[in-house]
Design a protein around this motif. Structure first.
Motif, short mmCIF file in Angstrom:
data_model
loop_
_atom_site.label_atom_id
_atom_site.label_comp_id
_atom_site.label_asym_id
_atom_site.label_seq_id
_atom_site.Cartn_x
_atom_site.Cartn_y
_atom_site.Cartn_z
N GLY E 43 8.01 -19.51 -8.17
CA GLY E 43 8.25 -18.09 -8.00
C GLY E 43 7.04 -17.27 -8.41
O GLY E 43 6.56 -16.41 -7.68
N MET E 44 6.53 -17.59 -9.57
CA MET E 44 5.38 -16.87 -10.08
C MET E 44 4.20 -17.05 -9.13
O MET E 44 3.47 -16.10 -8.84
CB MET E 44 5.02 -17.43 -11.46
N THR E 49 0.45 -14.98 -5.30
CA THR E 49 -0.24 -15.15 -4.02
C THR E 49 -0.11 -13.90 -3.17
O THR E 49 -1.08 -13.43 -2.57
CB THR E 49 0.35 -16.35 -3.26
N PHE E 50 1.09 -13.36 -3.16
CA PHE E 50 1.29 -12.12 -2.39
C PHE E 50 0.31 -11.05 -2.87
O PHE E 50 -0.38 -10.42 -2.09
CB PHE E 50 2.74 -11.66 -2.58
N VAL E 51 0.24 -10.88 -4.18
CA VAL E 51 -0.64 -9.85 -4.71
C VAL E 51 -2.10 -10.17 -4.38
O VAL E 51 -2.87 -9.30 -3.99
CB VAL E 51 -0.46 -9.70 -6.23
N ASN E 111 -3.74 -10.36 -14.41
CA ASN E 111 -4.09 -11.76 -14.26
C ASN E 111 -5.53 -11.86 -13.80
O ASN E 111 -5.93 -11.32 -12.77
CB ASN E 111 -3.17 -12.40 -13.23
N CYS E 112 -6.31 -12.53 -14.59
CA CYS E 112 -7.75 -12.57 -14.32
C CYS E 112 -8.06 -13.10 -12.94
O CYS E 112 -9.05 -12.74 -12.34
CB CYS E 112 -8.47 -13.44 -15.34
N ILE E 113 -7.18 -13.97 -12.43
CA ILE E 113 -7.50 -14.55 -11.13
C ILE E 113 -7.69 -13.45 -10.10
O ILE E 113 -8.63 -13.45 -9.32
CB ILE E 113 -6.35 -15.45 -10.63
N ILE E 114 -6.76 -12.51 -10.16
CA ILE E 114 -6.78 -11.52 -9.10
C ILE E 114 -7.99 -10.62 -9.21
O ILE E 114 -8.72 -10.39 -8.24
CB ILE E 114 -5.45 -10.75 -9.15
N MET E 137 -6.60 -19.43 -3.17
CA MET E 137 -6.49 -19.30 -4.62
C MET E 137 -5.03 -19.24 -5.04
O MET E 137 -4.63 -19.86 -6.03
CB MET E 137 -7.19 -18.01 -5.08
N GLY E 138 -4.26 -18.48 -4.28
CA GLY E 138 -2.84 -18.37 -4.60
C GLY E 138 -2.18 -19.72 -4.53
O GLY E 138 -1.38 -20.10 -5.41
#
Ligand SMILES: Cc1cc2nc3c(=O)[nH]c(=O)nc-3n(C[C@H](O)[C@H](O)[C@H](O)COP(=O)(O)O)c2cc1C
Ligand SMILES: Cc1cc2nc3c(=O)[nH]c(=O)nc-3n(C[C@H](O)[C@H](O)[C@H](O)COP(=O)(O)O)c2cc1C
Ligand SMILES: Cc1cc2nc3c(=O)[nH]c(=O)nc-3n(C[C@H](O)[C@H](O)[C@H](O)COP(=O)(O)O)c2cc1C
Ligand SMILES: Cc1cc2nc3c(=O)[nH]c(=O)nc-3n(C[C@H](O)[C@H](O)[C@H](O)CO)c2cc1C
Ligand code: SF4
Ligand code: SF4
Ligand code: SF4
Ligand code: SF4
Ligand code: FES
Lengths: 267, 193, 435, 196, 226, 318
Positions: E43-44, E49-51, E111-114, E137-138
């Motif tokens: 879910g997370m 991924t959407f974001v 979230n640093c990834i984004i 990445m997602g």
């Protein structure tokens, strides 16, 4: 309405912050030179200090602020120098591509030992005790102090002798400074035949201590057609400028301490 | 007063942000290599947490709640925090260079630190008053500091430890964090007040 | 007087087997080898060449440098070689090899010096070739002439002899008591230092008794029994014990108003002023598990250690290790051709079992090294950083303070080579400083 | 001036405006659904502890009850009235208690005869495997049935009578917390319906 | 960035070579906090991924017009918007999951990834590549945290995706679903991944992955020393 | 000279003490406590001790092999860890859980960090904490000692501290001293533990500082924070109860995880005492020794850093 208020609130905040930040950054502006970080990015980032500055950051600053030439970095090679020179619009200059070489072949089978060392695995430590356990006081101690400082994993120690893998060596010179016996030398990659010995003892003593040491018999000097070899205090030295890589000296040497070290990659 | 004390101790020990709430892990792992840097980062985090709690509380109270815009919390808070941090950074750089030198490098990193936004979201969830929110931010910062300082000491020791190849670097750091986290479970049942 | 003592220290087994062995004089060896550096300071230039004949007491090496002392021939005979040899350090040292003629003809330069002022006293000490006989080998005339602003109020005479095995200083106290007292008087007189304290570890009660008796009637010389605790004899520890003063890091004893001399050094001063015979012989304790008859021998400087052992009666078992000095601080020799030098106070020959050093294990952080270090250092931490090649962080650990007493390595249950590691660290820092 | 200050601000303004616009739109779409969800969820959870009822009247908060002069403990959050066919047949009490890991929220359904109809742990922070087992019917079912005259008591052995509740092994704290909450709920309902 | 990037390699990059969680160690908080169950990981991951895709797209579109001074607030606004959208959608359609993930959904915004991808990738590339990067990445993030969640759930609760799997094998060790278990499992997975992933490429290993000045990376650590 | 001489850096002699000898001494010192455990809790206790010791040694051997490192089981530290872990377990614990505990202690806490001397928390204690967190119910089901077993419901036997928390019947101090009470199999007999502690002191394996200061702090706090106001507590009860003796004598003293300097040791021991009482009095857990020591273990690097000894002849540098 249900759309207007939120939009107003958030974009109002946006406007306020936009103004505030832009204004603040104007009022509180502090100049930084972007070129420094650009140059820093181009440097290899090994932070080895071979350039004589405090790591790559130091050199980047020096290149911009003090006009130091980018070829100060011996590690990155031509590509890096070119890139920086392009970026700064300066002359590329010339850089010597050097590679380190251990001037000793005295491994455990070749050299005679004078004592049984019990202690820390470190050349300096053994060297402090009567110059190390090798009877030859000029040769490689073989406990790998050089290996510890090489950031490029270019040194291996086998059978009590350090050996440099030229393909990995960047010529940074860290090992040269580290070796207590000063037997690592930086030489141009293209130099071929080298006397792999550093012994200045008289021939008799040298022969007694090591099977592959230079005994100052001068046969190489005599046989060299281009007069590239001279004797320096009981040790033959080849001048790479004059050497034509003919290889006659290597054949003449009775101790087999002249070898062709030219590396395939550089041919 | 007792309430505030409970919030303080709770946020430092019981629900330690890093070790039991999982907030602010990135700086915890990234900036704990040396105790000196850990101190710098901690200072900056405490500073920003206190300021941002105050500002976000005000924004929530006077901008969002009156218009029933709770769903804009995330975007508003993060905007407020980002702007605040950037503003503080710019001002410090100019006016207090020594402090900037000590804290400055960490400031931009804090914007993307969960702890700051997380504590704002938590005060909303728990209906804290202004003072409570600020104390909570301060305590969360102290909790972060405690974890970071202890951990930096451990990591300095790990620096020269003989760690298996595959675990060198981050993996062993995470395992170490796990052990520190186990020890903090001791505080889980703390009865406060 | 209250015992102030220093922190730390260890109790290695004393093994003072030769306490009651009165000194035996050894004859002239087959050859002597005299290195041109037997002291801290500048190297001496050779004053003779191959083929020259030399006499006893003749200066054969000297230097213009202030921190240096002349070197004298200990025999009469012919110079057979002047060549570089490795003694124990990393660099070869020029050595003069002399074949004795057995006559021991004394040089005409040997005559009692005329001393009538501080300057002439200092000069006489330099000419005598005296360097500290306590083991460090620092030129004594330099010590006796401290910087003008240093106000020295106490001369400390070091008779601690805290190392296992060694008894040469004890024999000095027993056999040469008058000269010790006279030497002290001389030093006090010419340097103007008001008082002297003699410190002797309390495992040598006879020596304490004897010296106490000798100074009974002298107000400004006192004798103090010291707790038997290694390294009581290290000068910083001794000063702390006797006066309660701590010599600050990087400073000399003169900084706290003290001057430390070994008992043999002061005794030699007296002797020299009387006879003018420079430093050419040394009392040496011969002992160790390989030695047949442990004893104290008076040896001519330059005698190869092998000959000394032979004189003592040889070995019971093939020695696996030969140590010049005590087991805690001494230098292990790679050959029995190395000569006895001015600072040599003991020669130990150890058998395989005693000579081998156990293998290193990992540090278990027991803290013993920390608690025994008299200089309050953190040996395990220094070791850790040195082994990891992290020399940058080393400055914070006061590595240079280490007096290399060896307490830490001695006591470590993991048998870590701490002292060597610290030496390595010092070495690296020195190299770094040079760069 | 324009380039340095105004332009960035305008752009940030625009970005914010557009983005928030989009958000407000999405919110417009989802808000009713979320509200609906919440309502359904609430009814469901109430029904869980009082399955006989078909409707629950809007809750009164603890404060409101106090103003009505009913003696409530501070831990009572809300009181719902359960109805069947329009008739009030009992209550559902939402009560807080403090457990091992902080606050627990418990719903207790009690009918007018002081029979406990159901219990559920709506939210809690207890340790999984220990305290968290208090949410299992195995534990909560012990309370069902007629509420005892006095109070429920926690014991660490096999219970002797209905007023004794066997603690979860190694989670006595949680067991006691739940029991305390139930006792308070029963006390509240008892004071409303009187005696019985 | 002169060289052209292949869309496929951009997509796959995030899965293994630069897996944001296990290689670059970005976005650690959600990776640890919500992974008590495999389902939460999924879910997370989907939400993030959407974001990622959304914000990468928008940012790559507006990157040319946003001046540097307000770059950070502008990007954050974009990211926050997508985060809120996800939050609202979850609340509306998957209320159970929303409750499970708690405040970590709004925390996607930090979230640093984004942010790192916005700065490192979308900022420099066109919309198509940016979307692919976001997807890759997602997916990498989802994969990683689902893996962490699976291990923790199996060891700590004896179930997987809620299905009992270890019934009589062993009693699950609750520690794995508590905070220490999160760190521990993460540590082991990162070690495993380092071993599996390109071994030669040591420099990537956690230390220098992120160029956005994200806290996890060595720049932060070095910055303090300088 | 025919043979080559050894040359090494001074000192040339080493003390008799070796790592192995120290560990052997700790094992010897633990024997009374182990026997007390077997006496009070029966053969089950003996089984657990054997299992944890053997499994610890086997794990130590296997993991070193796997990592291609030299074998270190000879230094006996794995035996100590196994033994101490066993003494920390209730005698009813399933055997496989004890093995999992050994695995956690040896592999994760000790060897992943490089083995002996490198771990920063006490392996046995960390393993105990792991087991408590993971299998809380099993780790807190105490049985009464065999000597009192017959008349009380076996499942719900309380430890003294448990009884204090729950208001049960408190055992008398003599029983507590001898070990005739409930608890982990090796923690109950203060007598046996003290005998071991004296042996360690005499052998110079440990110094008095940690045990005395730790126990002293607990006693003092127990006395001050009494049930009926200040200075009404019963220090002896808190001193003899729970794992304090075992912790203070054998676990807080573990070299690897305690500070290096005297000053550090004092801070550490006081910290252990304060935290123990904090946990005992202000948390839902009856026992606090494990977490107190673990938390102080974690603080050791910082304590070490702040207690560098003052430089001889000058101020401490940094
Ligand atoms: C470079 C150097 C200079 C020294 N200068 C003096 C001095 O001026 N006065 C003095 O009393 N001692 C001086 N010393 C001697 C030391 O105080 C000390 O006696 C010597 O280093 C041996 O110390 P140890 O015997 O404790 O090993 C000097 C030593 C060194 C290495
Ligand atoms: C660890 C250590 C132990 C020492 N032990 C003695 C000793 O027992 N006796 C002694 O005379 N000097 C000893 N010294 C040397 C003294 O520090 C000092 O150098 C000497 O007493 C100065 O006198 P000198 O210059 O006349 O030799 C020791 C030095 C060190 C570092
Ligand atoms: C990590 C940990 C988590 C715990 N979680 C709970 C819990 O959730 N609920 C609880 O009642 N006790 C919990 N305990 C146990 C309590 O500390 C306490 O031992 C127990 O409630 C006493 O109950 P007993 O008398 O049944 O052993 C936990 C203990 C530990 C160490
Ligand atoms: C005095 C002393 C106490 C020890 N206590 C413990 C202990 O409590 N737990 C443990 O696992 N090992 C203990 N050991 C063994 C060893 O030091 C320990 O396993 C190390 O922490 C491993 O690095 C002890 C050793 C000594 C000498
Ligand atoms: S071998 Fe020497 S010169 Fe070559 S890279 Fe290594 S350290 Fe530098
Ligand atoms: S080359 Fe020099 S440093 Fe390297 S092993 Fe040989 S002696 Fe040591
Ligand atoms: S050798 Fe150095 S570090 Fe070791 S005890 Fe002596 S002074 Fe301390
Ligand atoms: S004495 Fe040895 S084992 Fe003990 S702390 Fe020092 S180095 Fe480590
Ligand atoms: S995800 Fe980076 S700080 Fe939380």
């Amino acid at each position: 309405m249900s759309i207007l208020i939120p939009v107003a609130v958030v974009s109002g905040l946006g406007l306020v912050f936009g103004l505030g930040l832009s204004y603040a950054s104007k009022v509180f502006e502090v100049k930084v030179d972007e070129r420094i970080s650009a140059v820093r990015e181009m440097l290899p980032g090994a932070n080895c200090g071979a350039c004589g500055y405090s790591g790559c950051d130091g050199l980047a600053e020096a290149i911009i602020n003090e006009g130091v030439h980018p070829s100060r970095c011996p590690v990155g090679g031509i590509a890096v120098v070119n890139a920086i020179a392009d970026y700064l619009g300066i002359d590329e200059g010339s850089i010597d591509v050097n590679v380190a070489r251990v001037l000793c072949q005295g491994n455990c089978d070749n050299v005679v030992f004078k004592y049984n060392y019990l202690g820390i695995e470190d050349c300096h430590a053994a060297n402090a005790l009567a110059g190390g356990m090798d009877a030859c006081s000029y040769g490689c101690v073989g406990l790998g102090s050089c290996k510890k400082v090489c950031q490029f994993d270019a040194i291996i120690v086998e059978n009590g002798l350090a050996r440099i893998i030229p393909e990995k060596c960047t010529g940074c010179g860290n090992c040269v400074a580290e070796c207590p016996k000063s037997i690592i030398k930086l030489v141009p990659v293209l130099s071929g035949f080298t006397v792999k010995c550093n012994n200045h003892d008289k021939g008799v003593i040298a022969r007694k201590n090591c099977k592959v040491g230079c005994i100052a018999c001068q046969r190489c000097v005599k046989v060299c057609p281009s007069e590239a070899i001279t004797m320096d205090n009981n040790l033959a030295v080849i001048d790479p400028e004059k050497c034509t890589n003919c290889g006659q000296c290597a054949e003449a040497c009775p101790q087999k301490c002249i070898t062709n070290t030219i590396v395939k990659r550089f041919k | 007063m007792k309430e505030l004390f409970a919030i303080l101790i709770g946020a430092i020990l019981v629900e330690n942000f890093v070790l039991s709430k999982f907030l602010g892990i990135c700086p915890f792992l990234g900036v704990s290599k040396k105790t000196s840097t850990a101190l710098g980062m901690s200072g900056a985090v405490v500073f920003v947490l206190v300021m941002s709690q105050a500002v976000t509380w005000l924004a929530n109270e006077y901008l969002l709640e009156p218009y029933n815009l709770e769903y804009l919390q995330t975007i508003t808070f993060i905007l407020v925090i980002a702007a605040l941090v950037q503003f503080v950074e710019t001002v410090l750089k100019k006016l207090m260079p020594p402090l900037y030198k000590a804290l400055g490098v960490y400031l931009p990193l804090i914007t993307t630190n969960c702890a700051v936004l997380g504590s704002a979201l938590i005060f909303v969830e728990r209906n804290y008053t202004f003072i409570e929110a600020v104390v909570f931010g301060f305590a969360a910062g102290l909790g972060f500091t405690l974890a970071l300082i202890l951990f930096s000491g451990i990591r300095e020791r790990l620096e020269t430890a003989d760690i298996p190849e595959a675990f060198k670097g981050m993996p062993i750091t995470l395992v170490a964090a796990s052990l520190v986290s186990i020890t903090f479970i001791g505080f889980a049942g703390l009865i406060i007040g | 007087m209250k015992f102030q003592g220093f922190r730390g220290g260890v109790h290695p087994p004393q093994a003072k087997n030769t306490m009651e062995c009165a000194t035996v004089r050894m004859g002239i060896p087959e050859k002597v080898i005299i290195p041109m550096q037997q002291h801290i300071g500048a190297l001496c230039q050779t004053m003779v060449k191959k083929g020259d004949t030399v006499k006893v007491g003749q200066v054969i090496g000297n230097s213009d440098a202030y921190v240096s002392v002349p070197i004298h021939s200990s025999v009469s005979g012919t110079v057979t070689a002047v060549s570089e040899r490795i003694i124990s350090g990393s660099n070869p040292v020029v050595c003069i090899e002399i074949k004795p003629d057995g006559l021991q003809e004394v040089s005409e330069d040997v005559k009692p010096p005329v001393v009538d002022s501080k300057e002439s006293f200092i000069k006489a000490i330099r000419d005598s070739g005296l360097t500290g006989l306590g083991g460090a080998g620092f030129p004594t005339h330099v010590k006796l002439n401290p910087p003008k602003d240093a106000k020295i109020d106490t001369l400390i005479i070091n008779g601690a002899e805290c190392e296992p095995y060694i008894t040469s200083d004890y024999r000095e106290c027993m056999e040469n008591t008058e000269n010790i007292v006279e030497g002290i008087k001389n030093v006090l007189r010419w340097t103007g230092i008001p008082k002297a304290m003699i410190g002797i570890e309390d495992n040598k009660p006879e020596a304490i008794k004897k010296l106490k008796k000798a100074v009974e009637n002298i107000d400004n010389i006192s004798v103090h029994g010291l707790k038997t605790l290694y390294p009581q004899g290290a000068e910083k520890m001794l000063i702390k014990t006797l006066t309660g003063r701590e010599v600050p890091p990087g400073k000399l004893p003169s900084h706290v108003g003290c001057l430390v001399m070994n008992v043999a050094s002061v005794a030699f001063v007296a002797e020299y002023l009387k006879t003018g015979m420079p430093l050419i012989k040394k009392r040496v304790t011969v002992d160790g598990s390989s030695v047949k008859t442990p004893m104290n021998i008076e040896v001519l400087i330059g005698t190869p250690v092998g000959e000394v052992f032979k004189f003592s009666g040889g070995f019971v078992s093939e020695p696996a290790k030969i140590i010049m000095g005590g087991p805690m601080m001494g230098i292990s020799l790679y050959s029995d051709e190395i000569p006895v030098m001015k600072y040599t106070n003991a020669l130990l020959a150890l058998n395989e079992k005693d000579g081998k050093i156990p293998e290193e294990n990992v540090c278990i952080r027991c803290g013993r090294c920390v608690s025994v270090c008299p200089m309050n250092l953190l040996p395990f931490d220094i070791d850790r950083l040195v082994k990891a090649n992290q020399y940058d962080d080393l400055d914070k650990y006061n590595v240079m303070d280490c007096i290399e007493c060896g307490c830490c390595a001695y006591t470590c249950p993991a048998k870590r080579m701490l002292t060597q590691s610290i030496r390595l660290g010092k070495d690296a820092l020195r190299r770094k400083a040079k760069k | 001036m324009f380039k340095d200050i105004i332009k960035p601000s305008i752009i940030l303004f625009l970005v914010c405006a557009v983005m928030t616009g989009a958000l407000a739109y999405v919110n417009g779409v989802t808000e009713p659904i979320i509200d609906e969800n919440n309502k359904i969820a609430e009814q469901e959870s109430l029904k869980n502890v009082f399955s006989d009822a078909d409707n629950f009247l809007d809750a009164k908060t603890g404060e409101e009850l106090k103003t009505e002069g009913i003696d409530v403990s501070d831990n009572i959050e809300k009181l719902y009235t359960a109805q069947k066919d329009g008739q009030s047949i009992g209550y559902v009490v939402s009560v807080f208690s403090s457990g091992y890991g902080g606050k627990l929220k418990i719903l207790v359904g009690i009918d007018n005869d002081l029979n406990i109809k159901g219990i559920s742990l709506v939210s809690h922070n207890e340790t999984p495997g220990l305290g968290a087992n208090a949410a299992n019917p195995k534990f909560t079912d012990q309370f069902l049935g007629k509420a005892p005259q006095k109070e429920f008591n926690v014991v660490k052995r096999v219970p002797n009578d209905d007023s004794e509740i066997q603690a979860i092994t190694a989670a006595t704290v949680t067991s006691k917390a739940v029991t305390k909450g139930v006792n308070e709920a029963v006390a509240l309902v008892r004071s409303i319906v009187g005696g019985a | 960035m002169a060289e052209r990037k292949k869309p496929i390699s951009v997509l796959l990059n995030g899965l293994i070579k630069e897996n944001p969680t296990l290689r670059l160690l970005l976005g650690m908080c959600p990776s640890l906090a919500v992974t008590t169950m495999a389902k939460n990981g999924l879910g997370m991951g989907a939400a993030a991924t959407f974001v990622l895709v959304g914000s990468n797209l928008v940012i790559s579109l507006i990157r040319k017009i946003v001046p540097d001074k307000v770059r950070i607030p502008a990007y954050i606004t974009v990211i926050a918007t997508f985060t809120t959208i996800v939050h609202l959608l979850l609340a509306a359609f998957l209320p159970e999951l929303n409750k499970q993930l708690g405040i970590y959904i709004p925390l996607i915004v930090v979230n640093c990834i984004i942010f790192a991808r916005a700065e490192m990738f979308a900022q420099k590339n066109g919309p198509l590549l940016s979307v692919l990067d976001g997807l890759g990445m997602g997916a990498g993030f989802t994969l990683a945290i689902t893996a962490i969640g699976s291990v923790r759930e199996i060891l700590g609760a004896g179930t997987w995706m809620g299905i009992p799997v270890t019934v009589n094998l062993f009693e699950p060790a609750i520690m794995f679903i508590l905070p220490p278990g999160g760190f521990l499992v993460m540590g082991f997975l990162v070690a495993l991944f380092n071993k599996l992933a390109d071994k030669k490429d040591k420099s990537l290993e956690c230390e220098t992955g992120c160029e956005a000045g994200c806290p996890g990376c060595s720049k932060a650590a070095n910055g303090g020393e300088a | 000279m025919e043979n080559m001489l050894y040359v090494s850096s001074s000192p040339h002699i080493r003390s008799e003490v070796t790592t192995q000898r120290l560990m052997l001494d700790v094992i010897i010192a633990l024997i009374p406590a182990a026997f007390a455990g077997i006496y009070f809790f029966g053969l089950r206790a003996a089984l657990l001790i054997a299992v944890t010791v053997i499994s610890s040694v086997v794990f130590e051997y296997l993991i070193r092999k796997m990592l291609k490192r030299n074998t270190t089981i000879g230094d006996l530290s794995a035996v100590v860890t196994g033994l101490i872990l066993a003494l920390n377990l209730p005698s009813t614990l399933p055997v496989w859980m004890a093995v999992v505990g050994s695995f956690f202690a040896i592999v994760i806490v000790k060897q992943l960090f490089g083995g002996l001397g490198y771990n920063f928390v006490n392996p046995a204690l960390a393993a105990r904490a792991f087991l408590i967190v993971s299998y809380g119910a099993r780790m807190t089901s105490w049985t009464p000692p065999l000597t009192v077993a017959n008349d009380i419901d076996a499942l719900s036997y309380a430890t003294p501290l448990g009884a204090l928390k729950e208001g049960g019947q408190l055992p008398n101090l003599l029983d507590m001293f001898i070990g005739n009470i409930g608890g982990s199999l090796g923690e109950t007999s203060a007598l046996a533990l003290i005998v071991g502690g004296i042996y360690l002191l005499v052998r110079g394996v440990i110094t008095w500082h940690i045990p005395v200061i730790y126990i002293g702090t607990v006693g003092l706090l127990a006395w001050i924070i009494g049930p009926d106001g200040i200075f009404t507590g019963n220090p002896l009860f808190h001193i003899l109860a729970g794992g304090l003796m075992l912790g203070a004598i054998f676990m807080a003293t573990d070299y690897t995880t305690s500070p290096m300097t005297k000053k550090g040791v004092v801070i550490y021991a006081i910290g252990c005492g304060v935290l123990t009482m904090l946990f005992r009095l202000y948390t839902n857990m009856p026992e606090g020794v494990s977490y107190a020591i673990l938390l102080m273990n974690v603080s050791v690097p910082i304590i070490d850093r702040c207690t560098k000894p003052a430089r001889f002849g000058g101020k401490a540098h940094v």
